[in-house]
Design an enzyme around this catalytic site. Structure first.
Site, short mmCIF file in Angstrom:
data_model
loop_
_atom_site.label_atom_id
_atom_site.label_comp_id
_atom_site.label_asym_id
_atom_site.label_seq_id
_atom_site.Cartn_x
_atom_site.Cartn_y
_atom_site.Cartn_z
N ASP A 141 48.35 37.52 50.03
CA ASP A 141 47.55 37.04 48.90
C ASP A 141 48.02 35.67 48.42
OD1 ASP A 141 46.77 38.26 45.54
OD2 ASP A 141 45.58 37.09 46.98
N LYS A 144 45.57 30.56 51.43
CA LYS A 144 44.71 31.21 52.44
C LYS A 144 44.93 30.63 53.84
CE LYS A 144 43.80 33.26 48.84
NZ LYS A 144 44.74 34.35 48.52
N ASP A 169 43.97 39.90 51.14
CA ASP A 169 43.01 39.68 50.06
C ASP A 169 42.16 38.45 50.37
OD1 ASP A 169 43.14 38.85 46.51
OD2 ASP A 169 41.72 40.09 47.63
N ASN A 170 40.97 38.37 49.78
CA ASN A 170 40.14 37.16 49.79
C ASN A 170 39.60 36.74 51.15
OD1 ASN A 170 42.78 36.26 47.76
ND2 ASN A 170 40.75 36.66 46.90
N GLU A 199 37.66 39.57 42.07
CA GLU A 199 38.21 40.10 40.80
C GLU A 199 37.40 39.60 39.61
OE1 GLU A 199 40.08 38.65 43.20
OE2 GLU A 199 41.24 36.99 42.43
O1 LIG Z 1 43.86 30.76 45.86
C1 LIG Z 1 44.07 31.95 45.69
N1 LIG Z 1 45.27 32.48 45.85
C2 LIG Z 1 46.37 31.63 46.22
C3 LIG Z 1 47.60 32.29 45.67
C4 LIG Z 1 48.73 31.66 45.66
C5 LIG Z 1 49.92 32.32 45.12
O2 LIG Z 1 50.95 32.27 46.07
C6 LIG Z 1 51.74 31.14 45.81
S1 LIG Z 1 51.69 30.09 47.17
C7 LIG Z 1 52.88 30.62 48.25
C8 LIG Z 1 53.11 29.82 49.34
C9 LIG Z 1 54.04 30.21 50.25
N2 LIG Z 1 54.75 31.35 50.10
C10 LIG Z 1 54.52 32.13 49.03
C11 LIG Z 1 53.59 31.80 48.08
C12 LIG Z 1 51.20 30.44 44.60
O3 LIG Z 1 52.23 29.92 43.81
C13 LIG Z 1 50.44 31.55 43.92
O4 LIG Z 1 51.28 32.36 43.14
C14 LIG Z 1 42.98 32.85 45.22
C15 LIG Z 1 41.82 32.25 44.79
C16 LIG Z 1 40.77 33.04 44.32
N3 LIG Z 1 39.57 32.39 43.91
O5 LIG Z 1 38.58 33.08 43.53
O6 LIG Z 1 39.54 31.15 43.89
C17 LIG Z 1 40.87 34.44 44.28
C18 LIG Z 1 42.05 35.04 44.73
O7 LIG Z 1 42.20 36.41 44.71
C19 LIG Z 1 43.10 34.25 45.21
O8 LIG Z 1 44.22 34.90 45.66
MG LIG Z 2 43.85 36.98 45.93
#
Ligand SMILES: O=C(NC/C=C/[C@H]1O[C@@H](Sc2ccncc2)[C@H](O)[C@@H]1O)c1cc([N+](=O)[O-])cc(O)c1O
Ligand SMILES: [Mg+2]
Length: 214
Positions: A141, A144, A169-170, A199
């Site tokens: 998660d 992406k 996810d996603n 969500e």
């Molecule tokens: O962008 C999305 N998720 C990116 C999540 C990123 C998470 O993981 C780390 S990155 C990282 C890097 C390397 N290692 C560990 C963490 C970021 O600091 C954040 O905490 C997302 C976007 C939407 N949306 O609707 O736009 C919906 C969702 O459910 C999503 O998960």
């Molecule tokens: Mg997500």
């Protein structure tokens, strides 16, 4: 705004949830994000699918990539059997700081190890640092475009075994096209799409469950 969105989510947990009660922490975050401000937690609809896959797998060792505020971390850890462990990887220190407080508020800190840093650097260190032989369950998660390279990295580091379940996810919104192509075309995975919605929204999204065949 002075506070960050994760800090406001933490405040909502401290105000509306009961200390030591993971279900109330999950409900407080869902209520806040549905009625006050959207946030990228896996949420209550996809959360039910996550719960059902977890109950089926009952992992001893689980990995989460992308902690954010710790919503799915709490969702996963609350279902783990005694003695089972969840390692969650977060890149952003500010998000990690909030997640630690939400995890502690739920009383699940003994089941969870939150590691700060990029997944690409941390995955090769899992065996030596945490004495992990392999993971039974992986929840993807995070960014992406990291799902596919990190899955290949988990394979190359010998961290997947026959039967390991990956849940992503996603896969529709925002979408993970390279990852889907990889797990759906590789003979090393048996994949299945669980249709749901993004969500706190009506937009379609879903989870892809992929079993590693060894
Ligand atoms: O962008 C999305 N998720 C990116 C999540 C990123 C998470 O993981 C780390 S990155 C990282 C890097 C390397 N290692 C560990 C963490 C970021 O600091 C954040 O905490 C997302 C976007 C939407 N949306 O609707 O736009 C919906 C969702 O459910 C999503 O998960
Ligand atoms: Mg997500």
């Amino acid at each position: 705004t002075r506070t960050s969105r994760p800090q406001r989510i933490l405040k909502a947990v401290q105000k509306n949830a009961t200390k030591g009660d993971p279900e109330s922490v999950i409900s407080a975050i869902d209520h806040y994000c549905r009625h006050k401000e959207w946030a990228m937690n896996v949420g209550d609809d996809k959360g039910l699918i996550l719960d059902s896959v977890l109950t089926e797998v009952n992992p001893s060792t689980a990995l989460e990539l992308g902690t954010y505020c710790g919503y799915s971390t709490v969702r996963i850890a609350r279902l783990l059997s005694p003695g089972s462990k969840l390692i969650t990887v977060e890149f952003n220190p500010a998000f990690a700081a909030v997640a630690r407080q939400i995890i502690a508020y739920a009383g699940l800190q003994d089941k969870i190890t939150l590691v700060e840093g990029p997944s690409g650097d941390l995955i090769p260190k899992m065996k030596e640092r945490f004495g992990i032989k392999s993971f039974d369950f992986v929840f993807l998660d995070h960014w992406k475009d990291r799902y596919e390279p990190d899955t290949k990295l988990l394979e190359d580091c010998g961290l997947l075994k026959k039967g390991t379940v990956l849940l992503a996810d996603n896969v529709i919104c925002p979408g993970t096209p390279e990852y889907l192509k990889y797990v759906r075309n590789s003979p090393r995975y048996e994949s299945r799409y669980y249709k749901s919605n993004l969500e706190y929204s009506k937009v379609e999204d879903g989870l892809e469950k992929s079993v590693f065949l060894g």
